[in-house]
Design a protein around this motif. Structure first.
Motif, PDB file in Angstrom:
ATOM      1  N   TYR A  53       0.838  -1.191   0.000  1.00  0.00           N
ATOM      2  CA  TYR A  53       0.000   0.000   0.000  1.00  0.00           C
ATOM      3  C   TYR A  53       0.877   1.247   0.000  1.00  0.00           C
ATOM      4  N   TRP A  54       1.909   1.236   0.850  1.00  0.00           N
ATOM      5  CA  TRP A  54       2.741   2.434   0.889  1.00  0.00           C
ATOM      6  C   TRP A  54       3.710   2.474  -0.273  1.00  0.00           C
ATOM      7  N   LEU A  55       4.059   1.320  -0.820  1.00  0.00           N
ATOM      8  CA  LEU A  55       4.936   1.311  -1.987  1.00  0.00           C
ATOM      9  C   LEU A  55       4.264   2.002  -3.164  1.00  0.00           C
TER      10      LEU A  55
ATOM     11  N   GLU B 145       2.217   4.595  -2.975  1.00  0.00           N
ATOM     12  CA  GLU B 145       1.694   5.895  -2.573  1.00  0.00           C
ATOM     13  C   GLU B 145       1.769   6.900  -3.700  1.00  0.00           C
ATOM     14  N   HIS B 146       2.742   6.737  -4.589  1.00  0.00           N
ATOM     15  CA  HIS B 146       2.903   7.672  -5.689  1.00  0.00           C
ATOM     16  C   HIS B 146       1.821   7.463  -6.742  1.00  0.00           C
TER      17      HIS B 146
ATOM     18  N   ILE C 183      -2.044   6.649   4.660  1.00  0.00           N
ATOM     19  CA  ILE C 183      -0.934   5.731   4.424  1.00  0.00           C
ATOM     20  C   ILE C 183      -0.186   5.503   5.723  1.00  0.00           C
ATOM     21  N   ILE C 184       0.094   4.268   6.020  1.00  0.00           N
ATOM     22  CA  ILE C 184       0.925   3.960   7.188  1.00  0.00           C
ATOM     23  C   ILE C 184       2.267   3.498   6.675  1.00  0.00           C
ATOM     24  N   TYR C 185       3.300   4.223   7.016  1.00  0.00           N
ATOM     25  CA  TYR C 185       4.629   3.909   6.494  1.00  0.00           C
ATOM     26  C   TYR C 185       5.423   3.053   7.472  1.00  0.00           C
ATOM     27  N   PRO C 186       6.240   2.197   6.936  1.00  0.00           N
ATOM     28  CA  PRO C 186       7.211   1.551   7.813  1.00  0.00           C
ATOM     29  C   PRO C 186       8.146   2.614   8.380  1.00  0.00           C
TER      30      PRO C 186
ATOM     31  N   MET D 268      14.492   1.823  -1.143  1.00  0.00           N
ATOM     32  CA  MET D 268      13.229   1.387  -0.536  1.00  0.00           C
ATOM     33  C   MET D 268      12.041   1.581  -1.466  1.00  0.00           C
ATOM     34  N   ASN D 269      12.090   2.611  -2.276  1.00  0.00           N
ATOM     35  CA  ASN D 269      10.947   2.874  -3.155  1.00  0.00           C
ATOM     36  C   ASN D 269      11.395   3.545  -4.433  1.00  0.00           C
TER      37      ASN D 269
ATOM     38  N   ALA E  93      10.128   3.939  -7.241  1.00  0.00           N
ATOM     39  CA  ALA E  93       9.168   4.572  -8.138  1.00  0.00           C
ATOM     40  C   ALA E  93       8.759   5.967  -7.666  1.00  0.00           C
ATOM     41  N   HIS E  94       9.382   6.437  -6.616  1.00  0.00           N
ATOM     42  CA  HIS E  94       9.008   7.741  -6.068  1.00  0.00           C
ATOM     43  C   HIS E  94       9.656   8.826  -6.906  1.00  0.00           C
ATOM     44  N   TYR E  95       8.867   9.515  -7.722  1.00  0.00           N
ATOM     45  CA  TYR E  95       9.487  10.411  -8.710  1.00  0.00           C
ATOM     46  C   TYR E  95      10.196  11.618  -8.104  1.00  0.00           C
TER      47      TYR E  95
END
Lengths: 350, 565
Positions: free
Chosen positions: A57-59, A61-62, B243-246, B279-280, B282-284
């Motif tokens: 879900y958080w992955l 977020e974008h 959103i709940i983040y790690p 970790m992510n 795809a985060h632009y």
């Protein structure tokens, strides 16, 4: 509408690595008559925003605002627009807006074309343009943001200030601006010239001039030309033929020659064919069957092909495809905007 | 407070931690309390026993009731209550609560009954008195040894925190240019002190985790990020899609927000972007910021590309990576554009990586779009290696449409042969006929390998259009794949529906409509039923006049023009 199958695949792949398919039916033992599991799909979409404890879900977020658009469109087409609370939807969308008028994918995310387009589409569907004026930054500011992303030399559109260019953004800009009644803010002719330059030797269109023809990009180019009123530039017969070749023996459609079928192409290929008036060039019954057998009739949702994990992206485009195929019980979908025809009628008066 | 001068019994000290004897030190004349308490095993038990010892009459009262106790004990209990009550009062008001006579009376009783003046104020309770540990267990339930150990750890943590505070204060002093009062020199924080602090911090984090289960973020713990105040993520109340983040991701993002706000470009920011991308990917936003750092810091682009290659291989479906690469190349190009050797070297390196990543995913759209762009950017049209590489890919998989598409770009967008502004679908006189023939031959050879594969058929058509050749020029070739059409189900042989399709077009081009119709009919009836709608439309077109044809058929008009010429 965000035809970015490749990005969404990240979404899909993450699902796959963390869960395994719950499909109890195998493709070979399909019952004669497949039904659309409407209430299961509605429940599935409603459950999406409550999965906050899930890793993926958080992955994604974008993609949050885009995801909301896909879910809401599916609900509207299924005839359950009330299934997501209207007030909270508007609140959430507006909370993603920046001072420059653009919307980010989630609160705190930078503004981007794709999420801005999703925001406009959502607000149009829930009839909240007034809220945009009174509580948001107003239509004019949104239009200004989108227009600022056009490269006036080449006519292309960037996704954000960083300048990644893609015909998806061009289509997105036309989509949102026309809904806001602000298409005149951009240089439509220059943009149209750019689309024409993306036409390939096989009749299709690519992401940029010379890039391989791809169904998703074809949709964006054809829809953009439709909004601009310049369909005469399309080589209808050649394109139609290329699109009809997307249907493979199983009935599903693929995105490019010799690739696997995927439910989301049921939308892009089909709506492109609709826009050029050639939907009879594929076998509609077989396509319907393919989409229906990609459902999870238990838990709801549709996946890219039978047996795979579902996600909201494929749910949206599977249902939109079924609507275009005149599947009974669904609201008619507008092939250019991928939104209910009733919304387009209300907003554009046609 | 007992009035001065009175021989007040020394208040019985509560037992020290060292002694664990359970024998009450008071020898009271009161009736025996309930059974002798056993050795306490937990701290809760121990404190409870202590509590009860300071209230010697209370146990008896609870057991028997106040009225049942002997008079002396009753008095004793009442005095106890008064004592404990007055002990809670501020000193000043104590004396005014009871008059001097009453006070005397009480103290005379107290002396006689050996009450304990000082005692534990509150009854020890599970969970509330010592709280819970990181596993949710009541600390009161610890054995005395374990409790002592915990106590020692807390002391250790406090000591570390004190030293850490001293360090932080010194960092602040250094920043402000303070001068040490005694030595008269400016305060500097030495490398050694920083190293010590790093060690201290990891010890603190470990202790906090052990005692309280609190996880200290790596960044909050690190000395490097000391001066940055992180900006935590703000979710609107009751957000629709909250959103709940790690924890680690949330922490990294909060630091990113902070440095992006101040527009800091530094090595630590670069490392932070790498951390978040891991970790992510795809985060632009984080890619944007990374690029800004790369350019601001003047990092070597080839080095960054090497790093990017690893990330690309791990994230095949990611857009941002390829846009980032695009930006890097745009930035790098002016520095090598005037040096043909450097250009060639760079092209070779790029090709090497593209081949490697395409071997993982041969049709990856991002990679291929980047590759076609790169051809134009670096002017690779004449590069034999590029053409060879594409041929190799087609050899390995003749069905790779992306490779075919790229070949078309490579061959026909060459400025030597391409008129600027001409569309891909337009005939171009500049294209030499030898080239057209070569490419047609190439496509035909590949058709033999898999006649039903669409790509070389599309390619061949595209080439003929580009070269302004009529489709009929390949009629002989096409006819190899169709045999005895219309001569009955058993006789008919169609090795490729694309051949049959093209044959229909060729016949139509030559105005041999009957033959064309036969091809189309057989396609609709048998050979490609799924596209029945399309074949029927083609049949209708044969009978319609030219003017009724759909608009935009520039290609067919061009062919007809040539055929007529």
């Amino acid at each position: 509408m965000q035809p970015n199958p490749i990005q969404a695949s990240t979404h899909r792949t993450t699902h796959k690595t963390l869960k395994f398919s719950n499909m109890t039916q195998s493709f070979t033992s399909l019952p004669q008559e497949l039904q659309l599991a409407t209430s299961a799909h509605v429940k599935y979409i409603q459950s999406l925003d409550s999965r906050k404890d899930e890793y993926d879900y958080w992955l994604t977020e974008h993609l949050r605002l885009n995801g909301l658009y896909w879910g809401l469109t599916a609900l509207h087409l299924l005839g359950h627009p009330e299934a997501l609370p209207r007030a909270e939807t508007i609140d959430f969308v507006l909370s993603c807006q920046h001072e420059n008028g653009g919307f980010g994918a989630a609160p705190g995310h930078d503004a981007h074309m794709l999420s801005t387009v999703s925001a406009v589409q959502i607000l149009a569907m829930v009839d909240a343009f007034d809220d945009l004026e009174t509580r948001g930054r107003g239509k004019a500011q949104v239009g200004k943001y989108i227009a600022s992303l056009q490269n006036r030399q080449t006519g292309t559109f960037a996704g954000d200030e960083w300048g990644e260019e893609d015909t998806r953004f061009l289509y997105g800009a036309f989509n949102a601006l026309s809904l806001l009644g602000l298409l005149h803010l951009v240089d439509v002719d220059k943009a149209v010239d750019h689309i024409a330059a993306c036409a390939n030797f096989d009749g299709g269109y690519g992401v940029s001039p010379g890039a391989e023809s791809h169904s998703g990009q074809i949709f964006t180019c054809v829809a953009a030309l439709t909004i601009a009123g310049r369909k005469e530039l399309i080589d209808v017969d050649r394109l139609g033929r290329w699109l009809s070749e997307r249907q493979i023996a199983g009935g599903g459609l693929n995105g490019r020659p010799e690739k696997k079928e995927d439910v989301c192409y049921s939308w892009w290929v089909l709506s492109s064919l609709e826009m050029i008036g050639k939907t009879h060039w594929i076998d509609k019954a077989k396509l319907t069957s393919f989409i229906l057998s990609s459902q999870d009739t238990d838990k709801g949702g549709i996946s890219d092909r039978p047996g795979d994990m579902v996600d909201v992206w494929h749910t949206c485009f599977g249902i939109a495809g079924l609507s275009l195929l005149d599947y009974p019980g669904l609201e008619p979908v507008d092939e250019v905007y991928c939104m209910p025809k009733s919304t387009i009628k209300r907003v554009l008066g046609r | 407070m007992p009035p001065k001068g009175k021989a007040a019994t020394k208040p019985k000290a509560t037992e020290t931690p060292a002694t664990t004897t359970s024998n009450p030190t008071t020898t009271n004349t009161t009736s025996q309390t309930a059974s002798q308490p056993s050795e306490p095993t937990t701290v809760l038990e121990r404190s409870q026993q202590r509590y009860e010892k300071t209230r010697p009459f209370e146990a008896a009262r609870q057991q028997k009731g106040l009225s049942k106790l002997p008079k002396e004990d009753q008095k004793g209990w009442i005095c106890d209550q008064l004592l404990h009550l007055t002990n809670r009062l501020p000193a000043a008001s104590r004396s005014s609560l009871l008059g001097p006579k009453a006070s005397k009376e009480i103290w005379w009783t107290v002396n006689g009954t050996n009450s304990i003046v000082r005692g534990l104020k509150h009854k020890p309770k599970p969970h509330t008195t010592w709280g819970t540990d990181r596993n949710g267990h009541d600390v009161g339930s610890y054995t005395i040894e374990r409790f002592d150990e915990r106590f020692r750890k807390r002391i250790a943590l406090t000591a570390l925190q004190v030293s850490s505070r001293v360090f932080r204060e010194n960092v602040e002093r250094e920043k402000r240019g303070f001068v040490d009062a005694r030595s008269g020199r400016e305060i500097i924080v030495t490398e050694r002190e920083i190293d010590e602090e790093k060690v201290r911090r990891s010890k603190m984090a470990a202790l906090k985790k052990d005692l309280y289960g609190a996880i200290t973020g790596k960044l909050a713990e690190s000395v490097e990020w000391e001066d940055v105040v992180p900006i935590p993520h703000e979710e609107p109340e009751g957000a629709l899609a909250a959103i709940i983040y790690p924890a680690e991701y949330a922490e990294a993002m909060s630091y990113l927000r902070a440095v992006m706000t101040t527009k800091e470009y530094s090595p630590r920011c670069l490392r932070l972007t790498e951390h978040i991308i891991a970790m992510n990917p795809a985060h632009y936003t984080v890619w944007l910021y990374r690029a800004a750092n790369i350019f601001a810091l003047g990092i070597s682009i080839p080095d960054e590309i090497e790093w990017l290659n690893e990330v690309a291989l791990a994230n095949l479906k990611n857009y941002q990576i390829w846009h980032h690469r695009h930006l890097l190349v745009e930035h790098y190009y002016p520095t090598i554009s005037s040096d043909p050797d450097a250009l060639a070297q760079f092209a070779k390196q790029e090709r090497g990586f593209l081949i490697a990543i395409l071997s993982e995913d041969t049709k990856n759209y991002h990679v291929w779009s980047y590759r076609s762009w790169l051809v134009g950017k670096l002017g690779m049209w004449e590069d034999e290696e590029e053409l060879k590489s594409i041929e190799k890919m087609i050899d390995e998989d003749v069905r790779n449409n992306s490779a075919w598409s790229h070949r078309f770009v490579l061959v026909f967008s060459n400025p030597k042969y391409a008129t600027p502004g001409k569309a891909a679908t337009e005939k171009d006189e500049k294209v030499p006929q030898e080239l057209v023939e070569r490419e047609v031959k190439y496509a035909q050879n590949k058709v033999y390998l898999a006649p039903q594969n669409q790509s070389p058929w599309n390619y061949m058509r595209g080439v003929l259009v580009k070269g302004g050749q009529p489709l009929a020029s390949v009629q002989e070739f096409v006819e190899e794949f169709v045999n005895k059409l219309g001569e009955g189900e058993e006789e008919e042989e169609v090795k490729s529906t694309h051949a049959l399709d093209l044959l229909a077009e060729i016949y139509a081009e030559k105005k041999e409509n009957e033959k064309a119709d036969l091809c189309l009919r057989r396609l609709a009836e048998k050979w490609d039923k799924i596209r029945g709608g399309y074949w029927e439309w083609r049949r209708k077109c044969l009978t319609q006049s030219e003017t009724e044809k759909a608009p935009g058929e520039q290609v067919e008009k061009a062919e007809e023009g040539i055929a007529a010429a």
